[in-house]
Design a protein around this motif. Sequence first.
Motif, PDB file in Angstrom:
ATOM      1  N   VAL A  67       7.490  44.282  57.614  1.00  0.00           N
ATOM      2  CA  VAL A  67       8.036  44.072  56.276  1.00  0.00           C
ATOM      3  C   VAL A  67       9.276  43.200  56.417  1.00  0.00           C
ATOM      4  O   VAL A  67      10.222  43.558  57.123  1.00  0.00           O
ATOM      5  CB  VAL A  67       8.389  45.398  55.573  1.00  0.00           C
ATOM      6  CG1 VAL A  67       8.982  45.120  54.192  1.00  0.00           C
ATOM      7  CG2 VAL A  67       7.158  46.279  55.463  1.00  0.00           C
ATOM      8  N   ALA A  68       9.245  42.058  55.748  1.00  0.00           N
ATOM      9  CA  ALA A  68      10.347  41.101  55.816  1.00  0.00           C
ATOM     10  C   ALA A  68      10.933  40.908  54.424  1.00  0.00           C
ATOM     11  O   ALA A  68      10.292  41.208  53.410  1.00  0.00           O
ATOM     12  CB  ALA A  68       9.849  39.771  56.378  1.00  0.00           C
ATOM     13  N   LEU A  69      12.147  40.406  54.378  1.00  0.00           N
ATOM     14  CA  LEU A  69      12.840  40.178  53.118  1.00  0.00           C
ATOM     15  C   LEU A  69      13.502  38.810  53.148  1.00  0.00           C
ATOM     16  O   LEU A  69      14.161  38.454  54.140  1.00  0.00           O
ATOM     17  CB  LEU A  69      13.915  41.253  52.910  1.00  0.00           C
ATOM     18  CG  LEU A  69      14.840  41.090  51.696  1.00  0.00           C
ATOM     19  CD1 LEU A  69      14.067  41.358  50.404  1.00  0.00           C
ATOM     20  CD2 LEU A  69      16.043  42.031  51.803  1.00  0.00           C
ATOM     21  N   THR A  70      13.328  38.045  52.079  1.00  0.00           N
ATOM     22  CA  THR A  70      14.061  36.790  51.911  1.00  0.00           C
ATOM     23  C   THR A  70      15.081  36.989  50.791  1.00  0.00           C
ATOM     24  O   THR A  70      14.723  37.398  49.692  1.00  0.00           O
ATOM     25  CB  THR A  70      13.117  35.627  51.560  1.00  0.00           C
ATOM     26  OG1 THR A  70      12.261  35.373  52.683  1.00  0.00           O
ATOM     27  CG2 THR A  70      13.901  34.365  51.251  1.00  0.00           C
ATOM     28  N   ASP A  97      17.311  51.220  56.860  1.00  0.00           N
ATOM     29  CA  ASP A  97      16.891  52.631  56.853  1.00  0.00           C
ATOM     30  C   ASP A  97      15.519  52.794  56.192  1.00  0.00           C
ATOM     31  O   ASP A  97      14.743  53.679  56.571  1.00  0.00           O
ATOM     32  CB  ASP A  97      17.910  53.488  56.103  1.00  0.00           C
ATOM     33  CG  ASP A  97      19.212  53.681  56.873  1.00  0.00           C
ATOM     34  OD1 ASP A  97      19.228  53.379  58.082  1.00  0.00           O
ATOM     35  OD2 ASP A  97      20.210  54.097  56.253  1.00  0.00           O
ATOM     36  N   ALA A  98      15.207  51.924  55.219  1.00  0.00           N
ATOM     37  CA  ALA A  98      13.919  52.013  54.513  1.00  0.00           C
ATOM     38  C   ALA A  98      12.766  51.461  55.331  1.00  0.00           C
ATOM     39  O   ALA A  98      11.604  51.684  54.991  1.00  0.00           O
ATOM     40  CB  ALA A  98      14.010  51.273  53.183  1.00  0.00           C
ATOM     41  N   GLY A  99      13.070  50.734  56.418  1.00  0.00           N
ATOM     42  CA  GLY A  99      12.018  50.226  57.286  1.00  0.00           C
ATOM     43  C   GLY A  99      11.945  48.724  57.421  1.00  0.00           C
ATOM     44  O   GLY A  99      10.960  48.202  57.966  1.00  0.00           O
ATOM     45  N   LEU A 100      12.948  48.005  56.944  1.00  0.00           N
ATOM     46  CA  LEU A 100      12.922  46.542  57.040  1.00  0.00           C
ATOM     47  C   LEU A 100      12.850  46.094  58.492  1.00  0.00           C
ATOM     48  O   LEU A 100      13.603  46.563  59.342  1.00  0.00           O
ATOM     49  CB  LEU A 100      14.174  45.952  56.377  1.00  0.00           C
ATOM     50  CG  LEU A 100      14.194  44.422  56.244  1.00  0.00           C
ATOM     51  CD1 LEU A 100      13.141  43.961  55.239  1.00  0.00           C
ATOM     52  CD2 LEU A 100      15.578  43.942  55.822  1.00  0.00           C
ATOM     53  N   ASP A 101      11.923  45.157  58.777  1.00  0.00           N
ATOM     54  CA  ASP A 101      11.734  44.643  60.133  1.00  0.00           C
ATOM     55  C   ASP A 101      12.344  43.267  60.350  1.00  0.00           C
ATOM     56  O   ASP A 101      12.709  42.918  61.479  1.00  0.00           O
ATOM     57  CB  ASP A 101      10.232  44.531  60.442  1.00  0.00           C
ATOM     58  CG  ASP A 101       9.522  45.863  60.386  1.00  0.00           C
ATOM     59  OD1 ASP A 101       9.890  46.759  61.158  1.00  0.00           O
ATOM     60  OD2 ASP A 101       8.604  46.010  59.557  1.00  0.00           O
ATOM     61  N   ALA A 102      12.389  42.453  59.299  1.00  0.00           N
ATOM     62  CA  ALA A 102      12.800  41.060  59.469  1.00  0.00           C
ATOM     63  C   ALA A 102      13.555  40.607  58.230  1.00  0.00           C
ATOM     64  O   ALA A 102      13.275  41.039  57.105  1.00  0.00           O
ATOM     65  CB  ALA A 102      11.585  40.163  59.712  1.00  0.00           C
ATOM     66  N   ASP A 162      15.585  49.186  42.977  1.00  0.00           N
ATOM     67  CA  ASP A 162      14.638  49.970  43.776  1.00  0.00           C
ATOM     68  C   ASP A 162      14.134  49.188  44.992  1.00  0.00           C
ATOM     69  O   ASP A 162      13.083  49.506  45.547  1.00  0.00           O
ATOM     70  CB  ASP A 162      13.457  50.435  42.923  1.00  0.00           C
ATOM     71  CG  ASP A 162      12.682  49.286  42.272  1.00  0.00           C
ATOM     72  OD1 ASP A 162      13.148  48.132  42.339  1.00  0.00           O
ATOM     73  OD2 ASP A 162      11.609  49.556  41.692  1.00  0.00           O
ATOM     74  N   LEU A 163      14.886  48.188  45.435  1.00  0.00           N
ATOM     75  CA  LEU A 163      14.438  47.374  46.579  1.00  0.00           C
ATOM     76  C   LEU A 163      14.170  48.229  47.806  1.00  0.00           C
ATOM     77  O   LEU A 163      13.150  48.044  48.492  1.00  0.00           O
ATOM     78  CB  LEU A 163      15.460  46.288  46.896  1.00  0.00           C
ATOM     79  CG  LEU A 163      15.171  45.450  48.153  1.00  0.00           C
ATOM     80  CD1 LEU A 163      13.801  44.779  48.074  1.00  0.00           C
ATOM     81  CD2 LEU A 163      16.269  44.399  48.363  1.00  0.00           C
ATOM     82  N   ALA A 164      15.053  49.162  48.129  1.00  0.00           N
ATOM     83  CA  ALA A 164      14.833  50.005  49.312  1.00  0.00           C
ATOM     84  C   ALA A 164      13.545  50.809  49.178  1.00  0.00           C
ATOM     85  O   ALA A 164      12.801  50.989  50.158  1.00  0.00           O
ATOM     86  CB  ALA A 164      16.028  50.932  49.532  1.00  0.00           C
ATOM     87  N   ASP A 165      13.257  51.289  47.977  1.00  0.00           N
ATOM     88  CA  ASP A 165      12.005  52.030  47.754  1.00  0.00           C
ATOM     89  C   ASP A 165      10.790  51.120  47.939  1.00  0.00           C
ATOM     90  O   ASP A 165       9.766  51.549  48.487  1.00  0.00           O
ATOM     91  CB  ASP A 165      11.981  52.619  46.339  1.00  0.00           C
ATOM     92  CG  ASP A 165      13.048  53.673  46.117  1.00  0.00           C
ATOM     93  OD1 ASP A 165      13.406  54.361  47.086  1.00  0.00           O
ATOM     94  OD2 ASP A 165      13.539  53.791  44.981  1.00  0.00           O
ATOM     95  N   ILE A 195      10.647  48.467  49.896  1.00  0.00           N
ATOM     96  CA  ILE A 195      10.520  48.259  51.344  1.00  0.00           C
ATOM     97  C   ILE A 195       9.806  49.448  51.981  1.00  0.00           C
ATOM     98  O   ILE A 195       8.886  49.277  52.791  1.00  0.00           O
ATOM     99  CB  ILE A 195      11.909  48.050  51.978  1.00  0.00           C
ATOM    100  CG1 ILE A 195      12.519  46.726  51.503  1.00  0.00           C
ATOM    101  CG2 ILE A 195      11.821  48.078  53.506  1.00  0.00           C
ATOM    102  CD1 ILE A 195      13.984  46.549  51.876  1.00  0.00           C
ATOM    103  N   ALA A 196      10.222  50.647  51.605  1.00  0.00           N
ATOM    104  CA  ALA A 196       9.627  51.856  52.189  1.00  0.00           C
ATOM    105  C   ALA A 196       8.146  51.981  51.854  1.00  0.00           C
ATOM    106  O   ALA A 196       7.331  52.353  52.709  1.00  0.00           O
ATOM    107  CB  ALA A 196      10.388  53.095  51.701  1.00  0.00           C
ATOM    108  N   VAL A 197       7.774  51.667  50.609  1.00  0.00           N
ATOM    109  CA  VAL A 197       6.365  51.717  50.213  1.00  0.00           C
ATOM    110  C   VAL A 197       5.535  50.749  51.049  1.00  0.00           C
ATOM    111  O   VAL A 197       4.440  51.092  51.529  1.00  0.00           O
ATOM    112  CB  VAL A 197       6.224  51.407  48.698  1.00  0.00           C
ATOM    113  CG1 VAL A 197       4.808  50.973  48.364  1.00  0.00           C
ATOM    114  CG2 VAL A 197       6.600  52.622  47.881  1.00  0.00           C
ATOM    115  N   CYS A 198       6.029  49.535  51.218  1.00  0.00           N
ATOM    116  CA  CYS A 198       5.306  48.548  52.030  1.00  0.00           C
ATOM    117  C   CYS A 198       5.202  49.010  53.484  1.00  0.00           C
ATOM    118  O   CYS A 198       4.131  48.927  54.108  1.00  0.00           O
ATOM    119  CB  CYS A 198       6.009  47.195  51.960  1.00  0.00           C
ATOM    120  SG  CYS A 198       5.984  46.407  50.334  1.00  0.00           S
TER     121      CYS A 198
END
Length: 324
Positions: A91-94, A109-114, A74-77, A79-82
């Motif tokens: 919203v960033a992801l490591t 597509d879910a909104g990731l910025d970085a 549910d990672l994409a979900d 990201i979208a919630v954040c």
Amino acid sequence: MLQDKLGRQFHYLRLSITDVCNFKCTYCLPDGYQCDTSREFLSLDEIRRLVAGFAKLGTSKIRITGGEPALRKDLADIIAVCKTTPGIKQVALTTNGFNLEKQINHWVDAGLDALNVSIDSLQPEAFKLITGHDKLVSILNGLEKAKALGLNSIKINSVLMRQYNASQFNDYLSWIKQHAYTLRFIELMQTGDNLQFFNKNHVSGESLKQQLVEQGWSSVIRDKAAGPAQEFYHPDYAGKIGLIMPYSKDFCASCNRLRVSSLGQLHLCLFTEQGIDLRAFLQSDQQQQALIEKLQTSLAEKTPSHLLQQGKTGITQHLAMIGG
């Protein structure tokens, strides 16, 4: 605004969503994930309530970490919630990049910025030796795909180690001469289970900084929600260099980030002795004010600095526990 007794303001939350990792990095989980803790990780609703509470107190940046966060389906979900939480601007992801090539389009597509991706060598054999996986080519392809999708903030993380990849420092510099990424060298940190490894492999971040300065690199001004890296640029290079040096003087003076583990424990520092349980405040939307008050009172316990220089690593047995 979340502020501690020293006046430091906290705009940045590092949110771990799992402590499971599928890599066996020599400096973190050399024997692989041991599954020796609860795996009842924060649910999507709990994450939504947590992020909303932090946002009410001025948090503007969320970094999703692990373990390896992409192991959650549910990672994409998440990201979208954040991303859709009022007040959250970035919203960033490591990630270790294992699923990057296949999944980056869903994350964007879910909104990731970085995006931050760990690449501890640009040599396939050395990469496999450090991580236990022959994934370098796929990860590099994933980076190019992320760029093609319009993701502008892409950073590469590398832990330099004397016996493994410290000799490849100049290879990295040559690479970012043509690639517009920010390459961040993270100083190897002592944790509860790596003292012998640390003593054999620690490379001083200050020595790398001196090399950069001598080669004409200049400092970049930090944003208020930026991470702990000291960044440098050079007019002849497409990319930038970042140095994360936890053993340097005054490293903690500019601290602007808090951590929440995948089990809902607030960690005021990566090297605290214990976490502060927030999960009890995440069970309903009606508990938001209680969560906010808990966060505000908890900041009174934040110490001026970690004690890594004295070899005190707190509860952190390995970096996958809390998300680094």
